[in-house]
Design a protein around this motif. Structure first.
Motif, PDB file in Angstrom:
ATOM      1  N   UNK A 220       1.079  -0.847   0.412  1.00  0.00           N
ATOM      2  CA  UNK A 220      -0.258  -0.129  -0.040  1.00  0.00           C
ATOM      3  C   UNK A 220       0.837   1.469   0.079  1.00  0.00           C
ATOM      4  N   UNK A 221       0.321   1.575  -1.231  1.00  0.00           N
ATOM      5  CA  UNK A 221       1.392   2.844  -0.631  1.00  0.00           C
ATOM      6  C   UNK A 221       1.149   4.579  -1.508  1.00  0.00           C
ATOM      7  N   UNK A 222       1.514   5.391  -0.382  1.00  0.00           N
ATOM      8  CA  UNK A 222       0.902   6.719  -0.066  1.00  0.00           C
ATOM      9  C   UNK A 222       0.977   7.518  -2.301  1.00  0.00           C
ATOM     10  N   UNK A 223       0.703   8.877  -1.686  1.00  0.00           N
ATOM     11  CA  UNK A 223       0.200   9.793  -3.374  1.00  0.00           C
ATOM     12  C   UNK A 223       2.118   9.658  -4.438  1.00  0.00           C
ATOM     13  N   UNK A 224       2.898   9.635  -3.380  1.00  0.00           N
ATOM     14  CA  UNK A 224       4.731   9.879  -3.311  1.00  0.00           C
ATOM     15  C   UNK A 224       5.117   8.348  -4.215  1.00  0.00           C
ATOM     16  N   UNK A 225       4.446   7.391  -4.085  1.00  0.00           N
ATOM     17  CA  UNK A 225       4.688   5.856  -4.533  1.00  0.00           C
ATOM     18  C   UNK A 225       5.369   5.413  -3.071  1.00  0.00           C
ATOM     19  N   UNK A 226       5.583   5.782  -1.917  1.00  0.00           N
ATOM     20  CA  UNK A 226       6.265   5.430  -0.915  1.00  0.00           C
ATOM     21  C   UNK A 226       5.652   4.368   0.185  1.00  0.00           C
ATOM     22  N   UNK A 227       5.803   3.207   0.490  1.00  0.00           N
ATOM     23  CA  UNK A 227       5.267   1.931   0.919  1.00  0.00           C
ATOM     24  C   UNK A 227       5.058   1.975   1.662  1.00  0.00           C
ATOM     25  N   UNK A 228       3.859   2.510   2.738  1.00  0.00           N
ATOM     26  CA  UNK A 228       3.279   2.402   3.823  1.00  0.00           C
ATOM     27  C   UNK A 228       2.926   1.809   4.756  1.00  0.00           C
ATOM     28  N   UNK A 229       2.440   0.376   3.735  1.00  0.00           N
ATOM     29  CA  UNK A 229       2.231  -0.668   4.482  1.00  0.00           C
ATOM     30  C   UNK A 229       2.557  -1.989   3.968  1.00  0.00           C
ATOM     31  N   UNK A 230       2.784  -3.260   4.571  1.00  0.00           N
ATOM     32  CA  UNK A 230       3.229  -4.552   3.380  1.00  0.00           C
ATOM     33  C   UNK A 230       1.419  -5.586   4.047  1.00  0.00           C
ATOM     34  N   UNK A 231       0.487  -6.105   3.449  1.00  0.00           N
ATOM     35  CA  UNK A 231       0.111  -7.831   3.405  1.00  0.00           C
ATOM     36  C   UNK A 231       0.602  -8.063   2.374  1.00  0.00           C
ATOM     37  N   UNK A 232       0.414  -9.319   3.190  1.00  0.00           N
ATOM     38  CA  UNK A 232       0.198 -11.129   2.586  1.00  0.00           C
ATOM     39  C   UNK A 232      -0.803 -11.851   2.499  1.00  0.00           C
ATOM     40  N   UNK A 233      -1.084 -12.458   1.103  1.00  0.00           N
ATOM     41  CA  UNK A 233      -2.310 -13.396   1.240  1.00  0.00           C
ATOM     42  C   UNK A 233      -2.315 -14.649   0.318  1.00  0.00           C
ATOM     43  N   UNK A 234      -2.879 -15.504   0.447  1.00  0.00           N
ATOM     44  CA  UNK A 234      -2.058 -16.799  -0.394  1.00  0.00           C
ATOM     45  C   UNK A 234      -3.485 -18.006  -0.485  1.00  0.00           C
ATOM     46  N   UNK A 235      -2.592 -18.593  -1.098  1.00  0.00           N
ATOM     47  CA  UNK A 235      -4.047 -19.889  -1.666  1.00  0.00           C
ATOM     48  C   UNK A 235      -3.354 -21.075  -1.064  1.00  0.00           C
ATOM     49  N   UNK A 236      -3.306 -21.821  -0.836  1.00  0.00           N
ATOM     50  CA  UNK A 236      -3.091 -23.776  -1.104  1.00  0.00           C
ATOM     51  C   UNK A 236      -3.345 -25.187  -1.521  1.00  0.00           C
ATOM     52  N   UNK A 237      -2.631 -25.311  -2.269  1.00  0.00           N
ATOM     53  CA  UNK A 237      -3.052 -26.446  -2.831  1.00  0.00           C
ATOM     54  C   UNK A 237      -4.656 -26.501  -3.502  1.00  0.00           C
ATOM     55  N   UNK A 238      -4.436 -25.329  -5.102  1.00  0.00           N
ATOM     56  CA  UNK A 238      -5.202 -25.127  -5.440  1.00  0.00           C
ATOM     57  C   UNK A 238      -6.094 -26.151  -6.996  1.00  0.00           C
ATOM     58  N   UNK A 239      -6.983 -26.346  -6.688  1.00  0.00           N
ATOM     59  CA  UNK A 239      -6.730 -27.196  -8.507  1.00  0.00           C
ATOM     60  C   UNK A 239      -6.522 -26.710  -9.717  1.00  0.00           C
ATOM     61  N   UNK A 240      -5.892 -26.835 -10.639  1.00  0.00           N
ATOM     62  CA  UNK A 240      -6.259 -26.400 -11.788  1.00  0.00           C
ATOM     63  C   UNK A 240      -7.170 -25.804 -12.257  1.00  0.00           C
ATOM     64  N   UNK A 241      -7.095 -24.812 -13.271  1.00  0.00           N
ATOM     65  CA  UNK A 241      -7.915 -24.702 -13.356  1.00  0.00           C
ATOM     66  C   UNK A 241      -9.185 -23.253 -12.227  1.00  0.00           C
TER      67      UNK A 241
END
Length: 207
Positions: free
Chosen positions: A159-180
């Motif tokens: 998540x970046x501010x108006x100057x393009x600096x990163x203010x916050x970072x978040x992580x998400x994911x998915x496990x064992x996702x089937x094809x398609x």
């Protein structure tokens, strides 16, 4: 010529009975309370309330009404703010309950990934209306397994501010996702609503 009155009659003064005196007094009071014109006596004003126990001047009706309106507006604004904060907390809690473990796993997988990862084409993002998130800045991350075998994914959202600096970072994911198949975790910011931040897809790794 009319006959003259006798000295006895001329010297006698009429006696005023109590009833006459009472009527005269009543007439005087009524004359004083009436609204006269011209050079007559000014009408007396109604008695004012005793303000000896007041600490200040009593407010006018207009001032009292304005104060009441301001107080009501402030109470409504406070209630709205509290309600929005409660909705935001509820939204964050529901998302956290579903994605906390996946987020921790995604962060661990991305720790040693060089560059932006091998799965950027399989990931997209879409902002969610703040009305649905209780005012929280949130994005729906869509992960699509475009391979012919099961795979797990780790995604980093900055998540970046108006100057393009990163203010916050978040992580998400998915496990064992089937094809398609698709997974749609939500990445949200815990930063204040102002200044406004812009989410950006930083990394996406398939493993």
């Amino acid at each position: 010529m009319s006959p003259s009155l006798s000295p006895r009659v001329r010297g006698r003064r009429p006696r005023l009975t109590p009833a006459v005196l009472l009527c005269a007094a009543a007439a005087a009071v009524l004359a004083g309370c009436g609204s006269g014109g011209g050079s007559g006596p000014a009408a007396s004003s109604p008695a004012s309330p005793n303000t000896a126990s007041f600490s200040g001047s009593p407010p006018s009706a207009m001032a009292s009404s304005a104060a009441s309106a301001v107080g009501s507006a402030q109470a409504s604004a406070s209630a709205a703010a509290s309600s929005a904060a409660a909705r935001a907390s509820e939204f964050e809690a529901s998302v956290s309950a579903d994605t906390a473990r996946a987020a921790a796993t995604a962060q661990k997988e991305l720790k040693n990934v060089a560059g932006r990862g091998n799965a950027l084409p399989e990931v997209s993002m879409q902002g969610l209306p703040r009305a649905r998130t209780g005012g929280v800045l949130a994005v729906l991350v869509t992960i699509t397994n475009r391979t012919d075998h099961k795979a797990s994914y780790a995604v980093q959202v900055d998540f970046k501010n108006a100057d393009g600096h990163v203010v916050e970072t978040r992580y998400v994911g998915a496990e064992n996702l089937a094809p398609g198949r698709k997974a749609q975790p939500i990445a949200f910011s815990r930063s204040p609503a102002e200044p406004r931040l812009t989410p950006a897809l930083a990394k996406a790794q398939r493993y």
